[in-house]
Design a protein around this motif. Structure first.
Motif, PDB file in Angstrom:
ATOM      1  N   ALA B  16       0.843  -1.189   0.000  1.00  0.00           N
ATOM      2  CA  ALA B  16       0.000   0.000   0.000  1.00  0.00           C
ATOM      3  C   ALA B  16       0.878   1.239   0.000  1.00  0.00           C
ATOM      4  CB  ALA B  16      -0.875   0.016   1.239  1.00  0.00           C
ATOM      5  N   PRO B  17       0.586   2.178  -0.907  1.00  0.00           N
ATOM      6  CA  PRO B  17       1.344   3.424  -0.845  1.00  0.00           C
ATOM      7  C   PRO B  17       1.000   4.137   0.455  1.00  0.00           C
ATOM      8  CG  PRO B  17      -0.492   3.624  -2.381  1.00  0.00           C
ATOM      9  CD  PRO B  17      -0.457   2.196  -1.925  1.00  0.00           C
ATOM     10  N   ARG B  18       1.997   4.738   1.072  1.00  0.00           N
ATOM     11  CA  ARG B  18       1.724   5.451   2.304  1.00  0.00           C
ATOM     12  C   ARG B  18       0.891   6.693   2.018  1.00  0.00           C
ATOM     13  NH1 ARG B  18       0.675   2.618   6.135  1.00  0.00           N
ATOM     14  NH2 ARG B  18       1.957   2.689   7.975  1.00  0.00           N
ATOM     15  N   ALA B  19      -0.131   6.904   2.840  1.00  0.00           N
ATOM     16  CA  ALA B  19      -1.024   8.038   2.634  1.00  0.00           C
ATOM     17  C   ALA B  19      -0.242   9.351   2.655  1.00  0.00           C
ATOM     18  CB  ALA B  19      -2.063   8.054   3.731  1.00  0.00           C
ATOM     19  N   GLY B  20      -0.753  10.304   1.893  1.00  0.00           N
ATOM     20  CA  GLY B  20      -0.180  11.643   1.944  1.00  0.00           C
ATOM     21  C   GLY B  20       1.085  11.774   1.132  1.00  0.00           C
ATOM     22  N   SER B  21       1.383  10.749   0.312  1.00  0.00           N
ATOM     23  CA  SER B  21       2.642  10.785  -0.400  1.00  0.00           C
ATOM     24  C   SER B  21       2.506  11.461  -1.761  1.00  0.00           C
ATOM     25  CB  SER B  21       3.190   9.374  -0.567  1.00  0.00           C
ATOM     26  OG  SER B  21       2.190   8.551  -1.141  1.00  0.00           O
ATOM     27  N   ARG B  22       1.275  11.756  -2.178  1.00  0.00           N
ATOM     28  CA  ARG B  22       1.090  12.335  -3.502  1.00  0.00           C
ATOM     29  C   ARG B  22       0.713  13.815  -3.418  1.00  0.00           C
ATOM     30  NH1 ARG B  22      -3.224   8.611  -5.787  1.00  0.00           N
ATOM     31  NH2 ARG B  22      -3.214  10.078  -7.483  1.00  0.00           N
ATOM     32  N   HIS B  29      -8.495  15.292  -2.086  1.00  0.00           N
ATOM     33  CA  HIS B  29      -9.309  14.832  -0.968  1.00  0.00           C
ATOM     34  C   HIS B  29     -10.641  15.564  -0.931  1.00  0.00           C
ATOM     35  CE1 HIS B  29      -5.174  13.837   0.939  1.00  0.00           C
ATOM     36  NE2 HIS B  29      -5.601  12.862   0.160  1.00  0.00           N
ATOM     37  N   SER B 115      -9.387  11.833  11.840  1.00  0.00           N
ATOM     38  CA  SER B 115      -8.295  10.956  12.254  1.00  0.00           C
ATOM     39  C   SER B 115      -7.470  10.502  11.046  1.00  0.00           C
ATOM     40  CB  SER B 115      -8.839   9.749  13.021  1.00  0.00           C
ATOM     41  OG  SER B 115      -9.503   8.868  12.144  1.00  0.00           O
ATOM     42  N   LEU B 116      -7.820  10.982   9.858  1.00  0.00           N
ATOM     43  CA  LEU B 116      -7.070  10.615   8.652  1.00  0.00           C
ATOM     44  C   LEU B 116      -6.033  11.682   8.325  1.00  0.00           C
ATOM     45  CD1 LEU B 116      -9.983   9.440   6.326  1.00  0.00           C
ATOM     46  CD2 LEU B 116      -8.377   8.005   7.582  1.00  0.00           C
ATOM     47  N   PRO B 117      -4.959  11.291   7.635  1.00  0.00           N
ATOM     48  CA  PRO B 117      -3.919  12.264   7.284  1.00  0.00           C
ATOM     49  C   PRO B 117      -4.320  13.128   6.091  1.00  0.00           C
ATOM     50  CG  PRO B 117      -3.291  10.096   6.507  1.00  0.00           C
ATOM     51  CD  PRO B 117      -4.587   9.930   7.229  1.00  0.00           C
ATOM     52  N   ILE B 118      -5.393  13.886   6.257  1.00  0.00           N
ATOM     53  CA  ILE B 118      -5.817  14.812   5.199  1.00  0.00           C
ATOM     54  C   ILE B 118      -5.930  16.192   5.823  1.00  0.00           C
ATOM     55  CG2 ILE B 118      -7.074  13.076   3.888  1.00  0.00           C
ATOM     56  CD1 ILE B 118      -9.659  14.121   5.145  1.00  0.00           C
TER      57      ILE B 118
END
Ligand SMILES: Nc1ncnc2c1ncn2[C@@H]1O[C@H](COP(=O)(O)OP(=O)(O)OP(=O)(O)O)[C@@H](O)[C@H]1O
Ligand SMILES: [Mg+2]
Lengths: 318, 274
Positions: B16-22, B29, B115-118
């Motif tokens: 899984a690509p790590r969140a927030g990497s793009r 979002h 709670s999400l990295p957005i």
């Protein structure tokens, strides 16, 4: 030692209520920390702080070495939260709920769909995948909510009373899920009001009450503090109660009590004794209506630890 | 017992690509979350009923009951009224954003997003953008009804499109006031009530129904400073003809100003809300 998360001296007040009065919590990587406490103890507040949803008034907490206040963004990359009340979107289908989370976690559309399908299958929701979540039963919602928190394959998973309101079978299944998450290398913080649940799942347990940790240890240590387990026997034929008492006395070396007519209880040090007692009852041909090895209830634990039962908190002094 | 959850087989953790990497996270979002609002709107189209029926009822009442008396000709009055009704309708439709946002916050749906990295603002931007489609629906229904009873645009389709876009942009700005209310207030009902109270003087305190020079002095003053009057004026100019440059400029300035003030306030309030 490497901790997946660590909290020190967390304090949180809501107006005049002190929800947390300085608690420390920590879990080593790949273990389950059980946070055991009655209603209003501060479990949810602690979880919300560790999940970056609330700021502590004082104290600090880190997840994977990142501060939950200063590096909240980093922390959010590591965690998955299943709150006490399901926070799925009722108007969206199961699939749509999970795909949305996947997209927000920067999965490609295809990966998000694949991950959603995989999790729905795992939680046995495939048949309901296309239905709006408002048509789900309470247990299904719970599972969808848990699935949503696993989309990003989090390292640290918070489960706030995941089995409250589930029937016994679903509760066992949830236990299985928690175990497999840990087998998979995740660290789990699990809050619960049930000692047996903490006993079954947790590597270490922090007992909290009125916003404080009042005891911490492995389940074995806590059970020792809290008092021994109890064998409970109710013979089918009440007139044989004397024979049962003899067997119990011989097996445990302790004097059985008769809390109610026809029911005997006796404290026991270890599980092997219970097995021996069961065998002897069988050999003597004594049928039983009830035969159990009981853990001390949460209330008994609290009574031992605090001298009071696990009642709702009154006002807690700051 | 049917053990349904296959607890032994874990979903794989690999790859899984790590969140927030793009890059462009906020835009992507917000769009994903706008998609969510859209799904909700499409699933409950009856939510659109009040905002689409209300302008039709207004048009019927004003044109057939009062049109003759006000301007001597029902047709002339319809031309005068419809662009302004469009603005009013879209503004009322913008209330829904704040109301549904409040419901989401109360129900805990936003806890998950938080709670999400957005970006913290993404759920708010998503709600506002997702509700743009409501505005389009309102305008389409109103124009269809207008054409059925004899309304015709007096300029050209491009100018009319510009009027619609200007109205939508302004309503988008006003949505942020609704979002702020939605974050601050305790119940969806309170948000709805407060927003109505704000919108009544703003939409009716205009030359929507009668030319400004027929109004009493204090009301003329209010129409002069009321941004909604500018937008109505601009819409009228672009759809049936008349002065355009001044009202359009003022409308755009108001749109930018309202967003500049209320969007940051709303995001800040949302960040603070426990
Ligand atoms: N947002 C809030 N505003 C005011 N008081 C709050 C708020 N959240 C929690 N509290 C109070 O803080 C205390 C701890 O609450 P918390 O929800 O953390 O307990 P809990 O251990 O999760 O309880 P339960 O088992 O009932 O879920 C309670 O007295 C509660 O009333
Ligand atoms: Mg709780």
């Amino acid at each position: 030692m490497s901790y997946a998360f660590e909290a020190e001296g967390l304090v949180k007040r809501f107006g005049t209520t002190t929800a947390l009065a300085g608690i420390d919590l920590a879990a080593r990587r790949g273990t389950v920390l059980g946070v055991l406490g009655p209603n209003g103890a501060g479990k949810t507040t602690a979880v919300r702080i560790l999940a970056t949803l609330l700021r502590p008034d004082s104290g600090r907490a880190t997840v994977g070495g990142h501060d939950v206040v200063r590096d909240a963004g980093q922390v959010r990359r590591l965690i998955g939260l299943t709150g006490q009340y399901a926070s799925v979107d009722e108007d969206l289908t199961g699939t749509q709920n999970l795909v949305l989370i996947g997209r927000l976690l920067d999965l490609s559309r295809r990966d998000a769909r694949a991950r959603a399908a995989e999790l729905l299958a795992w939680f046995d929701l495939t048949d309901a995948a296309g239905r709006p979540a408002k048509t789900y039963s309470g247990g299904m919602r719970r599972r969808l909510d848990l699935a949503a928190s696993l989309v990003g394959r989090p390292d640290v998973i918070y489960l706030d009373e995941p089995t409250t309101g589930l029937d016994p079978a679903k509760r066992e299944e949830m236990w299985g899920v928690v175990r497999s998450l840990v087998d998979d290398g995740s660290t789990v913080l699990l809050t619960t009001q049930y000692l047996d649940e903490a006993d079954a799942l947790a590597d270490e347990i922090s007992v909290i009450d009125h916003g404080r940790v009042i005891a911490h240890g492995t389940p074995g240590e806590l059970k020792r503090i809290a008092g021994s387990q109890t064998i409970v026997v109710r013979p089918t034929e009440p007139e044989r109660i004397g024979e049962v008492a003899d067997i119990l006395r011989a097996g445990t070396g302790a004097e059985p009590e008769l809390p109610r007519p026809g029911l005997l209880t006796v404290p026991v040090e270890n599980d092997a004794t219970f097995t021996a007692v069961v065998r002897r009852l069988d050999e003597a041909g004594i049928g039983v209506v009830e035969l159990a090895l009981r853990l001390p209830s949460l209330d008994e634990v609290f009574f031992t630890l605090t001298g009071h039962g696990a009642e709702e908190p009154t006002e807690v002094a700051a | 017992m049917t053990t349904t959850i296959r607890a032994a087989a874990t979903p794989p953790r690999t790859g899984a690509p790590r969140a927030g990497s793009r890059p462009f996270g906020l835009a992507r979002h917000s769009l994903s979350l706008a998609g969510r609002s859209l799904i909700k709107t499409l699933r409950t189209p009856e939510q659109l009923l009040d905002v689409t029926l209300q302008p039709i009822i207004f048009v019927v009442i004003f044109v057939y009951l009062l049109g003759g008396a006000i301007s001597g000709s029902q047709h002339a009055y319809l031309e005068f009224l419809l662009p302004a009704i469009m603005v009013q309708t879209v503004l009322f439709a913008s209330i829904a954003t704040g109301v549904s946002l409040n419901t989401d916050v109360e129900k805990g749906v936003f806890d998950r997003f938080r709670s999400l990295p957005i970006a913290r603002s993404a759920p708010l931007v998503g709600s506002v953008v997702g509700d743009l489609v409501r505005f389009v629906v309102c305008i389409a229904v109103l124009f269809a009804f207008g054409y059925a009873i004899g309304f015709r645009i007096g300029t050209d389709p491009l100018s009319t499109l510009a009027a619609c876009l200007l109205t939508i942009a302004f309503a988008f700005a006003v949505s942020w006031i609704g979002v702020l209310l939605g974050v601050l207030m305790r119940s969806p009902g309170a948000v709805q009530g407060t927003a109505f109270l704000l919108l009544f003087p703003l939409t009716f305190g205009t030359n929507m129904m009668v030319p400004t020079d027929t109004l009493p002095g204090w009301l003329q003053w209010w129409v002069g400073v009321n941004p909604v009057a500018d937008v109505m004026e601009a819409a009228r100019g672009l759809i049936i003809g008349g002065p355009v440059a001044g009202p359009v400029t003022r409308s755009l300035l108001w749109t930018v100003a309202i967003i500049a003030v209320f969007a940051p306030l709303a995001v800040r309030a949302y960040r603070r809300r426990a």
